[in-house]
Design an enzyme around this catalytic site. Structure first.
Site, PDB file in Angstrom:
ATOM      1  N   GLN A   1      -3.737   2.356  25.583  1.00 51.85           N
ATOM      2  CA  GLN A   1      -3.464   1.355  26.629  1.00 51.85           C
ATOM      3  C   GLN A   1      -4.576   0.308  26.640  1.00 51.85           C
ATOM      4  O   GLN A   1      -5.754   0.628  26.848  1.00 51.85           O
ATOM      5  CB  GLN A   1      -3.372   2.015  28.011  1.00 51.85           C
ATOM      6  CG  GLN A   1      -2.893   0.995  29.054  1.00 51.85           C
ATOM      7  CD  GLN A   1      -2.918   1.500  30.479  1.00 51.85           C
ATOM      8  OE1 GLN A   1      -3.919   2.029  30.943  1.00 51.85           O
ATOM      9  NE2 GLN A   1      -1.800   1.332  31.185  1.00 51.85           N
TER      10      GLN A   1
ATOM     11  N   TYR B   1      -4.977  -5.205  37.465  1.00 43.72           N
ATOM     12  CA  TYR B   1      -5.941  -5.660  36.462  1.00 43.72           C
ATOM     13  C   TYR B   1      -5.557  -7.057  35.938  1.00 43.72           C
ATOM     14  O   TYR B   1      -4.646  -7.684  36.452  1.00 43.72           O
ATOM     15  CB  TYR B   1      -6.091  -4.597  35.366  1.00 43.72           C
ATOM     16  CG  TYR B   1      -6.611  -3.298  35.961  1.00 43.72           C
ATOM     17  CD1 TYR B   1      -7.871  -3.264  36.556  1.00 43.72           C
ATOM     18  CD2 TYR B   1      -5.826  -2.159  36.015  1.00 43.72           C
ATOM     19  CE1 TYR B   1      -8.345  -2.105  37.167  1.00 43.72           C
ATOM     20  CE2 TYR B   1      -6.295  -0.993  36.626  1.00 43.72           C
ATOM     21  CZ  TYR B   1      -7.548  -0.976  37.198  1.00 43.72           C
ATOM     22  OH  TYR B   1      -8.012   0.162  37.807  1.00 43.72           O
TER      23      TYR B   1
ATOM     24  N   ARG C   1       3.252  -2.250  30.513  1.00 49.59           N
ATOM     25  CA  ARG C   1       3.342  -1.542  31.796  1.00 49.59           C
ATOM     26  C   ARG C   1       3.281  -2.507  32.976  1.00 49.59           C
ATOM     27  O   ARG C   1       2.436  -3.411  32.997  1.00 49.59           O
ATOM     28  CB  ARG C   1       2.196  -0.527  31.923  1.00 49.59           C
ATOM     29  CG  ARG C   1       2.380   0.385  33.128  1.00 49.59           C
ATOM     30  CD  ARG C   1       1.400   1.545  33.153  1.00 49.59           C
ATOM     31  NE  ARG C   1       2.070   2.706  33.710  1.00 49.59           N
ATOM     32  CZ  ARG C   1       1.500   3.620  34.496  1.00 49.59           C
ATOM     33  NH1 ARG C   1       0.228   3.536  34.790  1.00 49.59           N
ATOM     34  NH2 ARG C   1       2.193   4.630  34.979  1.00 49.59           N
TER      35      ARG C   1
ATOM     36  N   GLY D   1       1.674  11.948  35.119  1.00 46.24           N
ATOM     37  CA  GLY D   1       0.251  11.678  35.266  1.00 46.24           C
ATOM     38  C   GLY D   1      -0.529  12.935  35.608  1.00 46.24           C
ATOM     39  O   GLY D   1      -0.800  13.790  34.750  1.00 46.24           O
TER      40      GLY D   1
END
Ligand SMILES: Cc1cc2nc3c(=O)[nH]c(=O)nc-3n(C[C@H](O)[C@H](O)[C@H](O)COP(=O)(O)O)c2cc1C
Length: 358
Positions: free
Chosen positions: A98, A179, A226, A310
């Site tokens: 990622q 982000y 994502r 997760g």
């Protein structure tokens, strides 16, 4: 729970089932951003999840926000990740790294160059971040100049190349969780007046340019993306036109033929359905905090093709076997999520015969 055990093709990978490992920052890399010697074991233990999406990994010094997160822009990073991908492959899994550029979610104490963070606009998130001296306010970032944006896009391109050199099967562009890419999409984090701010199209431009650059470098079948519509993490808010932001972005990304789209879903069901109808290739839906017993619901309802896991995958390296056998699960230990050593990283116990016969 039957469909979840069906095979699926994603990009050029043949995956054994509809589970995957969701990306999780563990803050255990060496101080120079090289994955530590424990990382191959951690990821290798979880290879039965099929598709492993790595922890957020910075494409440049500017891209780092937290202590001890890995990078993918030096020779040492590439060697460290090569050890991880080799191990995951030996165990029969696939690895997507990622690419996470944190943008404003950073602190000069936490980066190698100790400079002010860069972002779409000089707007602080109004949050705190962990540093070696404890929690501190996230400072106001510096707004990227229009001509600098090209260089940041190029950092993503080079990082994608480095990931492939490191033996990864592909990369996931982190457009979620507040982000950098998400900061461009946000209405309150992006107040630019050039072609990267204002309209829904302009706010989506950075995400699309990054994705095109990465595809150009390594091929669309090795790229995922994502998103996390409405999650509000990192103080990023998409505003009242949130549905248009994602309908536009997903339609544009769909034209590029990516391996997959990954949604971290927090509850806008109408938008999720819309995304499902727009998106042609495999759709990964990770419902934050969903009880593990409900893991197959979106797959069974044809709302998703894959359900990444997760925290339960963090705590149960053999979660695939456990779910197949309806065996009990180890509880995730939140105190060891970020930073530290083997504890809470590579020492979660595997299923024992005793548990199976309970
Ligand atoms: C310890 C931890 C670290 C995480 N780090 C990342 C990350 O680096 N990148 C990312 O996109 N999501 C990250 N997430 C979010 C997870 O990928 C996932 O979306 C979230 O945990 C909800 O899924 P779950 O309920 O199955 O855990 C992290 C979650 C946890 C628990």
């Amino acid at each position: 729970m039957k469909k979840i055990w069906e095979k699926i093709i994603v990009g050029n990978m043949q995956l054994p089932h509809r589970l995957a490992m969701s990306p999780m920052t563990r803050s255990r890399a060496l101080t120079d951003g090289t994955p530590s010697d424990l990382s191959p074991e951690y990821y290798g233990q979880r290879a039965s999840l099929g598709l492993i999406i790595s922890e957020g990994t910075q494409p440049s010094e500017d891209g780092q926000g937290y202590l001890n997160t890995p990078g993918i822009y030096t020779k040492s990073h590439i060697q460290g990740w090569k050890n991880v991908s080799d191990r995951v492959h030996q165990e029969g899994g696939h690895l997507f790294i990622q690419l996470m550029h944190v943008g404003r979610t950073s602190h000069p104490d936490n980066t190698p160059h100790h400079r002010q963070a860069v972002a779409p606009s000089a707007v602080a998130p109004g949050e705190q971040i962990f540093t070696a001296d404890g929690k501190k306010d996230v400072p106001v970032p510096r707004a990227l100049r229009t001509e600098e944006i090209r260089d940041v896009v190029d950092d993503f391109r080079k990082a994608a190349r480095a990931a492939i050199e490191a033996g990864a099967d592909g990369v996931e562009v982190h457009g979620a969780n507040g982000y950098l890419v998400h900061q461009f999409l946000g209405e309150n984090s992006n107040v630019r007046t050039d072609e990267y701010g204002g309209s829904v199209e302009n706010r989506g431009r950075f995400a699309i340019e990054v994705t095109k650059a990465v595809i150009d470098e390594i091929g669309a079948d090795k790229v995922g993306f994502r998103i996390s519509p409405g999650a509000g993490l990192g103080g990023v808010k998409e505003g009242v036109h949130i549905d248009q932001v994602y309908e536009y972005l997903v339609s544009e990304l769909d034209k590029l033929g990516l391996a997959y789209l990954h949604v971290m879903h927090v509850g806008n069901e109408g938008l999720l359905r819309k995304i499902r109808s727009i998106w042609s290739n495999p759709l990964l839906v990770n419902r934050a905090g969903r009880p593990i017993a409900d893991i197959s619901i979106d797959i069974d309802n044809n709302l998703a093709d894959i359900a990444p896991i997760g925290a339960w995958a963090l705590a149960n390296p053999d979660i695939v076997e456990r779910l197949k056998k309806s065996a009990p699960l180890n509880e995730p230990d939140r105190t060891t999520f970020y930073g530290g050593d083997e504890k809470g990283y590579i020492d979660y116990p595997l299923l024992t015969t005793k548990e199976l016969t309970k």
